[in-house]
Structure formats: C-alpha cells, structure tokens
Scaffold this motif. Structure first.
Motif, PDB file in Angstrom:
ATOM      1  N   SER A   1      12.199  36.382   1.916  1.00 58.79           N
ATOM      2  CA  SER A   1      10.776  36.237   2.238  1.00 58.79           C
ATOM      3  C   SER A   1      10.030  35.929   0.948  1.00 58.79           C
ATOM      4  O   SER A   1       9.753  36.815   0.137  1.00 58.79           O
ATOM      5  CB  SER A   1      10.227  37.510   2.882  1.00 58.79           C
ATOM      6  N   THR A   2       9.737  34.645   0.757  1.00 58.39           N
ATOM      7  CA  THR A   2       9.155  34.163  -0.494  1.00 58.39           C
ATOM      8  C   THR A   2       7.676  33.848  -0.306  1.00 58.39           C
ATOM      9  O   THR A   2       7.272  33.399   0.770  1.00 58.39           O
ATOM     10  CB  THR A   2       9.910  32.903  -0.961  1.00 58.39           C
ATOM     11  N   ASP A   3       6.876  34.062  -1.354  1.00 59.22           N
ATOM     12  CA  ASP A   3       5.469  33.706  -1.317  1.00 59.22           C
ATOM     13  C   ASP A   3       5.090  33.034  -2.639  1.00 59.22           C
ATOM     14  O   ASP A   3       5.931  32.841  -3.526  1.00 59.22           O
ATOM     15  CB  ASP A   3       4.589  34.930  -1.045  1.00 59.22           C
ATOM     16  N   THR A   4       3.822  32.677  -2.777  1.00 58.69           N
ATOM     17  CA  THR A   4       3.393  31.922  -3.966  1.00 58.69           C
ATOM     18  C   THR A   4       3.551  32.734  -5.253  1.00 58.69           C
ATOM     19  O   THR A   4       3.894  32.179  -6.305  1.00 58.69           O
ATOM     20  CB  THR A   4       1.926  31.487  -3.827  1.00 58.69           C
ATOM     21  N   SER A   5       3.346  34.035  -5.163  1.00 58.82           N
ATOM     22  CA  SER A   5       3.493  34.850  -6.373  1.00 58.82           C
ATOM     23  C   SER A   5       4.937  34.898  -6.834  1.00 58.82           C
ATOM     24  O   SER A   5       5.224  34.906  -8.034  1.00 58.82           O
ATOM     25  CB  SER A   5       2.966  36.269  -6.126  1.00 58.82           C
ATOM     26  N   ARG A   6       5.870  34.883  -5.880  1.00 59.11           N
ATOM     27  CA  ARG A   6       7.286  34.870  -6.243  1.00 59.11           C
ATOM     28  C   ARG A   6       7.646  33.544  -6.906  1.00 59.11           C
ATOM     29  O   ARG A   6       8.372  33.513  -7.913  1.00 59.11           O
ATOM     30  CB  ARG A   6       8.141  35.092  -4.996  1.00 59.11           C
ATOM     31  N   VAL A   7       7.163  32.435  -6.356  1.00 55.91           N
ATOM     32  CA  VAL A   7       7.413  31.131  -6.970  1.00 55.91           C
ATOM     33  C   VAL A   7       6.855  31.112  -8.386  1.00 55.91           C
ATOM     34  O   VAL A   7       7.483  30.602  -9.324  1.00 55.91           O
ATOM     35  CB  VAL A   7       6.801  29.999  -6.123  1.00 55.91           C
ATOM     36  N   ARG A   8       5.677  31.682  -8.582  1.00 59.59           N
ATOM     37  CA  ARG A   8       5.082  31.721  -9.915  1.00 59.59           C
ATOM     38  C   ARG A   8       5.979  32.483 -10.891  1.00 59.59           C
ATOM     39  O   ARG A   8       6.154  32.078 -12.045  1.00 59.59           O
ATOM     40  CB  ARG A   8       3.703  32.381  -9.846  1.00 59.59           C
ATOM     41  N   ARG A   9       6.580  33.576 -10.418  1.00 56.90           N
ATOM     42  CA  ARG A   9       7.459  34.352 -11.301  1.00 56.90           C
ATOM     43  C   ARG A   9       8.712  33.564 -11.663  1.00 56.90           C
ATOM     44  O   ARG A   9       9.206  33.660 -12.791  1.00 56.90           O
ATOM     45  CB  ARG A   9       7.824  35.690 -10.635  1.00 56.90           C
ATOM     46  N   TRP A  10       9.231  32.766 -10.713  1.00 59.95           N
ATOM     47  CA  TRP A  10      10.385  31.924 -11.039  1.00 59.95           C
ATOM     48  C   TRP A  10      10.015  30.936 -12.143  1.00 59.95           C
ATOM     49  O   TRP A  10      10.783  30.714 -13.075  1.00 59.95           O
ATOM     50  CB  TRP A  10      10.863  31.153  -9.819  1.00 59.95           C
ATOM     51  N   LEU A  11       8.843  30.317 -12.004  1.00 63.48           N
ATOM     52  CA  LEU A  11       8.400  29.350 -13.021  1.00 63.48           C
ATOM     53  C   LEU A  11       8.172  30.034 -14.362  1.00 63.48           C
ATOM     54  O   LEU A  11       8.357  29.418 -15.420  1.00 63.48           O
ATOM     55  CB  LEU A  11       7.119  28.660 -12.546  1.00 63.48           C
ATOM     56  N   ASP A  12       7.804  31.309 -14.305  1.00 60.08           N
ATOM     57  CA  ASP A  12       7.578  32.066 -15.544  1.00 60.08           C
ATOM     58  C   ASP A  12       8.870  32.579 -16.168  1.00 60.08           C
ATOM     59  O   ASP A  12       8.839  33.200 -17.233  1.00 60.08           O
ATOM     60  CB  ASP A  12       6.647  33.250 -15.269  1.00 60.08           C
TER      61      ASP A  12
END
Length: 486
Positions: free
Chosen positions: A44-55
């Motif tokens: 269950s992925t959301d925008t904050s999780r995607v941001r952490r991957w990019l970080d």
C-alpha cells in the motif's frame, strides 16, 4: 536499513522518475495496481512513500521489481533494478533465469516447480519478485543451445527398462486421453485469442502443472514425446498470456521452459514458434537487435521442417525487427518474403498453434512494420501512407472474426496510430473509440496500454480537437482496469 540521516538522495531513481512524466501520486497508484495484479495485497504505497524512495530509502521486495517493470514498460526498454539505484533481495547471475540445463528430467522439474509457485504465489505473494528479465547475450547465448543435438536419454521419465523404440512399461495413458490433452491446449488458445490473457491464464498454468505430473511417470518414447509437445504448447501459452497482461519476467521464464520442452519433444517448428513469441516480447521492450537474433535462430532451426505458414510468420516478424532497427531495405525484403511464402500456405496441414496466422494477421504484421518505420524515421508521412491501406485490410479482415477479438482491438489501435502519423486526429479518435469498445470484452493489458498510449499521443498533439477531448473523457471512465489476479 539506516536512518533518514544516513540516506543520500537516489539520483538514479529520480532521473527515471522525472523523465517518466509521472507525478508521485500516479507512480504510487501504478505500484499498488501492479502489486494487486500480482497478488502482493500487502503493498500500500502513497505519495509520501514515493518521496522517501526518491530521498534514498531502499524499499523491500516486491517494490524494486515492480518499479523495474513499470519503468521498463514506460520507456520501452529493459530498466534493471540496479539502474534505479535499488537493491533486490535476489540478485541472479547474468542469464540465471534463462540459462537452464537442456535435459528432460530437469525441464520437467523446473516447469513443475515454476507452475506450482505461480499458482500458489499468485494468490498469496509475488512470483515476479525472484525473476529478472534477461536480454542481450545473457538471453541469446543460452537459447542458441536449442540447436545443439542431445542424447534422447532424457526420454521418457523415468527411463523404462526396455528398448527405446516403444518398449518398456506401457503408459497408463490411452490414445483417447492423449488426444484430449492435445485438444485442451487448442481450446485454451482459442479462449486466449477471444478473451485475452487475463481470463484463463490460471487454468492454463494448472493444466500445465498436471501434465508435468504425468511426465514423471513411465511412458514409452512416443507417448513421452507427445506429452512433452503438450507441455511445450501449454508453457508457451502460459508465457504468451503472461506477456499479454504485463507480467514480463514471468512470460520470459515460461517461454524459455517451453523451448526446452519443445526440444525434448523433437518439435523444431514448435520451438521456432516459441522463439517467435520471445522475439515479439523483445520488440515490445524495444530490443529489436535481440528480437532479430531470436528470429534468425528460429528460422535456422526450422528451415527444413516448418510449414509455409510458419515461415511466413517468421519473415513477418523479421520485418518488424528490421523496421524497429531502421533498416529499410531489409524490412522491405522481409515483408515481400512473408507475402510470397504465405501464398504457399496449406492451413489444413498446419499445426494448431499457427492457425492464428491468417491473411488478416499477415496484413497486420506488415502494416505494423511500415508504421514502425514511420516512427523510427521521425514520423515519416511516406511510411505512414504505406502502412495505411495494409492496416485497413487487417482491420477489415478481423472485423467479422468472433475468435480473434484481441487482434481486432490491437489493429484498430494500430490504424488509429497511423491516422495520428498522418495528422488526422478525428479518424484516430474514431478508431481508438472502436478499440475501447472491443477492449471491454477482452482482458488484455497489452490492448489497454496501447489504447492509453495512443490517446496520450492524440491529446498531446491534438488536445484542442473536440473528438480527441471526448476520447480522453471516455478513456478516464471506461478503460478496463488491470485484473487484480492473473
């Protein structure tokens, strides 16, 4: 895993992400959708999780493999997990998923294990997490061993204590049962053509697993060869259906296993057909050099045994590969070879697996070759004009065909893309809408993806045209979602 203070931004993932044009929310939605499709319901992925991957956060499996597949499809080329700056829990050696032993007992064991895992993990986990797409020498070199003669010692399993010419302990399978198994594979193929890969894939995988159980019993060599042929046929169909719904690594693994089974069956034409399916996948993944290698391997291996219909199909795919490589003259020669060879077809004498390749399919392949040439040549109107009448013949040929519905939808989209190349947005919208109507009856992510891409192109180039705006509105409402299970 280190804390946030220890992480560095993932520049590689960020680069792919920016070029994709996706928002963080769109990427999160696609990851969740693909995870549901593959049975990983815990994701269950959301925008904050995607941001952490990019970080710089390293996600756990199956996320790295899902991201690899999504970016591969977005850019039309293989994007390995490592190129995304991510770590996978399983790092196979080069060719590790396709460089398999060419021997009967191992082939049966591998197919049995893989199909069982597919059936079980399709419900509870993620089969694709341990797979990686192979390409280049890691794919081509193992496939070249298909041509190397081997001892028939792998037939049957286990080897009977009698002569190889039909001696040994008799099989418990009757002729009627063998014929039923063979006809079941034909029935599944008809369903695939009519309904797409998403509806009956599990049934095919289940039947494949049952046949491998039969192969572990004692049979005479003629019976064992027929069982291997059925196994190859079913594994090839499982691979094709997996490809159709977007499971690229799974599709490749099934096709590789199918080629091994075809070799054990001694069926060179069937092996060539399986290689042609692998070639189609490489064209889809923007690997035309690999596609051409696979087609040439198929042509060489079946040159004295394949029917005219099969040879025509191989020439047509050769043209597709040349078109995507921008080799105009070789593409034209291959198109002519396909057309000339097809005139010698004898459908009544063809094996069932090549029955799809009729005149409409020949037109479809050649039209797509010309269309692909147009794209490679910078949206050339000259090649688009060559594609147009041939694509119209393909659409007309499939329009009254109640079996090959997926092919009808794909060629409607193909005709729409040609109209876009000719800067005729109203006609493009018309045929894309027709394709959407057919797509509602077909569970094929391949069809859906092509409709989305064609609509995106239309909106980008002709977004102010009312017909295109209506098409985009309809797309957002009616395009079938990816099936949650395969």
């Amino acid at each position: 895993m280190g804390g946030a203070a220890d992480r560095q931004p993932n520049a590689q993932l960020s680069s792919w992400f920016v070029r994709s044009g996706w928002s963080k929310g769109e990427l999160a939605r696609q990851v969740n959708r693909r995870a549901r499709q593959l049975g990983a319901h815990h994701v269950s992925t959301d925008t904050s999780r995607v941001r952490r991957w990019l970080d710089g956060e390293q996600p756990r499996e199956p996320i790295p493999r899902i991201l690899s597949e999504l970016f591969s499809e977005r850019f039309g080329c293989v994007v390995p997990v490592e190129d995304l700056g991510l770590r996978s829990a399983h790092q196979p050696q080069a060719g590790g998923d396709v460089d398999l032993p060419w021997a009967g007992p191992q082939t049966v064991e591998l197919i049995s294990e893989f199909s069982r895992s597919d059936l079980m993990l399709g419900r509870r986990g993620f089969l694709g997490g341990s797979l990686a797409l192979s390409a280049g020498p890691a794919l081509i070199e193992p496939m070249q061993r298909w041509l190397v003669p081997t001892s028939p010692a792998g037939l049957p399993i286990p080897a009977p204590a009698g002569p190889r010419d039909g001696g040994g302990r008799p099989s418990r399978l009757s002729e009627q049962e063998l014929q039923l198994l063979e006809s079941t594979a034909e029935m599944f193929r008809m369903w695939d053509n009519q309904c797409g890969g998403g509806l009956r894939r599990k049934a095919v995988v289940g039947q494949l697993h049952e046949v491998t159980d039969l192969l572990q019993e004692s049979h005479t060599e003629p019976v064992a060869r027929r069982l291997y042929r059925v196994t190859a046929d079913l594994a090839a169909l499982a691979g094709w259906m997996s490809y159709d719904i977007g499971l690229q690594p799974t599709a490749q693994k099934y096709l590789v296993l199918a080629l091994h089974a075809a070799k054990e069956a001694g069926d060179r034409p069937l092996g060539a057909f399986i290689l042609s399916s692998m070639s189609r996948q490489m064209i889809h993944l923007n690997r035309p050099d690999d596609a051409l290698e696979l087609i040439h391997l198929a042509q060489y291996g079946s040159r004295d045994s394949a029917s005219a219909t099969t040879q025509a199909m191989l020439h047509a795919l050769e043209a597709r590969a040349y078109a995507n490589m921008g080799q105009v003259n070789k593409c034209h020669r291959a198109v002519r070879a396909a057309e000339d060879t097809f005139t010698e077809s004898r459908p009544d004498e063809d094996p069932s697996w090549i029955s799809f390749f009729n005149l409409a399919e020949l037109h479809a392949e050649n039209a797509h070759s010309y269309r692909d040439l147009a794209y490679v040549a910078g949206r050339s109107p000259a090649y688009a004009s060559l594609a147009h009448p041939v694509m119209e013949k393909a659409v007309e040929g499939f329009s009254n065909d109640t079996v090959h519905q997926r092919a009808y939808a794909l060629n409607l989209v193909g005709l729409a893309s040609v109209h876009l190349l000719q800067r005729e947005p109203e006609q493009a919208a018309h045929f894309t809408e027709q394709a959407m109507t057919v797509a509602k009856r077909v569970r094929s992510e391949r069809v859906n993806t092509r409709i989305r891409k064609t609509t995106d192109t239309a909106v980008r180039d002709f977004g102010d045209v009312p017909a295109v705006a209506r098409l985009a509105d309809r797309l957002s409402v009616e395009l079938p979602e990816v099936a949650e299970t395969a």
